[in-house]
Write a protein that holds these residues in place. Structure first.
Motif, PDB file in Angstrom:
ATOM      1  N   SER A  36      96.354  -3.376 -29.315  1.00 16.07           N
ATOM      2  CA  SER A  36      96.382  -2.215 -30.206  1.00 16.07           C
ATOM      3  C   SER A  36      97.708  -2.202 -30.942  1.00 16.07           C
ATOM      4  O   SER A  36      98.712  -2.723 -30.463  1.00 16.07           O
ATOM      5  CB  SER A  36      96.250  -0.908 -29.418  1.00 16.07           C
ATOM      6  OG  SER A  36      95.052  -0.873 -28.712  1.00 16.07           O
ATOM      7  N   PHE A  37      97.694  -1.586 -32.120  1.00 16.75           N
ATOM      8  CA  PHE A  37      98.904  -1.422 -32.908  1.00 16.75           C
ATOM      9  C   PHE A  37      99.144   0.053 -33.159  1.00 16.75           C
ATOM     10  O   PHE A  37      98.217   0.795 -33.475  1.00 16.75           O
ATOM     11  CB  PHE A  37      98.781  -2.148 -34.255  1.00 16.75           C
ATOM     12  CG  PHE A  37      98.753  -3.636 -34.129  1.00 16.75           C
ATOM     13  CD1 PHE A  37      99.927  -4.358 -34.022  1.00 16.75           C
ATOM     14  CD2 PHE A  37      97.555  -4.322 -34.107  1.00 16.75           C
ATOM     15  CE1 PHE A  37      99.899  -5.739 -33.909  1.00 16.75           C
ATOM     16  CE2 PHE A  37      97.507  -5.689 -33.995  1.00 16.75           C
ATOM     17  CZ  PHE A  37      98.690  -6.407 -33.892  1.00 16.75           C
ATOM     18  N   VAL A  38     100.401   0.463 -33.025  1.00 21.60           N
ATOM     19  CA  VAL A  38     100.804   1.836 -33.303  1.00 21.60           C
ATOM     20  C   VAL A  38     101.808   1.778 -34.449  1.00 21.60           C
ATOM     21  O   VAL A  38     102.881   1.187 -34.295  1.00 21.60           O
ATOM     22  CB  VAL A  38     101.455   2.493 -32.069  1.00 21.60           C
ATOM     23  CG1 VAL A  38     101.914   3.907 -32.382  1.00 21.60           C
ATOM     24  CG2 VAL A  38     100.507   2.464 -30.881  1.00 21.60           C
ATOM     25  N   LEU A  40     104.843   2.498 -36.659  1.00 25.42           N
ATOM     26  CA  LEU A  40     106.132   3.144 -36.410  1.00 25.42           C
ATOM     27  C   LEU A  40     106.817   3.528 -37.715  1.00 25.42           C
ATOM     28  O   LEU A  40     107.462   4.569 -37.794  1.00 25.42           O
ATOM     29  CB  LEU A  40     107.056   2.215 -35.617  1.00 25.42           C
ATOM     30  CG  LEU A  40     106.584   1.801 -34.229  1.00 25.42           C
ATOM     31  CD1 LEU A  40     107.560   0.797 -33.635  1.00 25.42           C
ATOM     32  CD2 LEU A  40     106.439   3.008 -33.330  1.00 25.42           C
ATOM     33  N   ALA A  45     105.426  -1.956 -36.663  1.00 24.67           N
ATOM     34  CA  ALA A  45     104.410  -1.381 -35.782  1.00 24.67           C
ATOM     35  C   ALA A  45     104.710  -1.821 -34.356  1.00 24.67           C
ATOM     36  O   ALA A  45     105.405  -2.815 -34.123  1.00 24.67           O
ATOM     37  CB  ALA A  45     103.008  -1.835 -36.181  1.00 24.67           C
ATOM     38  N   VAL A  48     100.715  -3.270 -28.679  1.00 24.04           N
ATOM     39  CA  VAL A  48     100.510  -2.947 -27.270  1.00 24.04           C
ATOM     40  C   VAL A  48      99.458  -3.904 -26.727  1.00 24.04           C
ATOM     41  O   VAL A  48      98.298  -3.857 -27.135  1.00 24.04           O
ATOM     42  CB  VAL A  48     100.067  -1.483 -27.075  1.00 24.04           C
ATOM     43  CG1 VAL A  48      99.898  -1.170 -25.602  1.00 24.04           C
ATOM     44  CG2 VAL A  48     101.052  -0.531 -27.737  1.00 24.04           C
ATOM     45  N   ASN A  58     104.773  -4.324 -24.614  1.00 23.99           N
ATOM     46  CA  ASN A  58     104.969  -3.747 -25.936  1.00 23.99           C
ATOM     47  C   ASN A  58     105.930  -4.621 -26.720  1.00 23.99           C
ATOM     48  O   ASN A  58     106.922  -5.097 -26.174  1.00 23.99           O
ATOM     49  CB  ASN A  58     105.566  -2.339 -25.837  1.00 23.99           C
ATOM     50  CG  ASN A  58     104.681  -1.411 -25.058  1.00 23.99           C
ATOM     51  OD1 ASN A  58     103.481  -1.358 -25.279  1.00 23.99           O
ATOM     52  ND2 ASN A  58     105.262  -0.671 -24.135  1.00 23.99           N
ATOM     53  N   ALA A  69      97.272   1.950 -41.603  1.00 28.59           N
ATOM     54  CA  ALA A  69      96.915   2.194 -40.196  1.00 28.59           C
ATOM     55  C   ALA A  69      95.493   1.722 -39.916  1.00 28.59           C
ATOM     56  O   ALA A  69      95.194   1.225 -38.821  1.00 28.59           O
ATOM     57  CB  ALA A  69      97.077   3.676 -39.868  1.00 28.59           C
ATOM     58  N   ALA A  73      94.265  -1.011 -37.062  1.00 25.94           N
ATOM     59  CA  ALA A  73      93.192  -0.741 -36.097  1.00 25.94           C
ATOM     60  C   ALA A  73      92.134  -1.837 -36.168  1.00 25.94           C
ATOM     61  O   ALA A  73      91.633  -2.299 -35.136  1.00 25.94           O
ATOM     62  CB  ALA A  73      92.579   0.620 -36.357  1.00 25.94           C
TER      63      ALA A  73
END
Length: 87
Positions: A36-38, A40, A45, A48, A58, A69, A73
């Protein structure tokens, strides 16, 4: 914990030998369960990576300009679907 056990083993080896003690564990190859990517910042990004054993890693990764975003995803879903179970 494992860390406490290894620290204790290092201290015991050092004390018995009157030399520096070093304890290393073998690296295991973790099998990917999910990526997964979050987001930032617009250019960074958080990646994870979740392993099949529950281990989580991480990493902050740079992003090309204009990465959305939704695109992050989609990439995470694609990689998870195609590479899940592999090292």
């Amino acid at each position: 914990t494992i860390d406490e056990a290894l620290a204790g083993a290092t201290a015991a080896l050092s004390g018995l030998s009157a030399c520096a003690g070093v304890v290393l564990t073998p690296r295991t190859e973790v099998r990917l369960k999910q990526l997964s990517f979050v987001p930032l910042a617009p250019d960074r990004a958080l990646a994870v990576l979740v392993g099949m054993d529950g281990n989580v890693e991480n990493r902050v990764v740079p992003l090309p300009p204009g990465t959305s975003a939704v695109a992050l995803a989609e990439v995470g879903n694609y990689v998870s679907a195609r590479l899940s179970g592999l090292t």
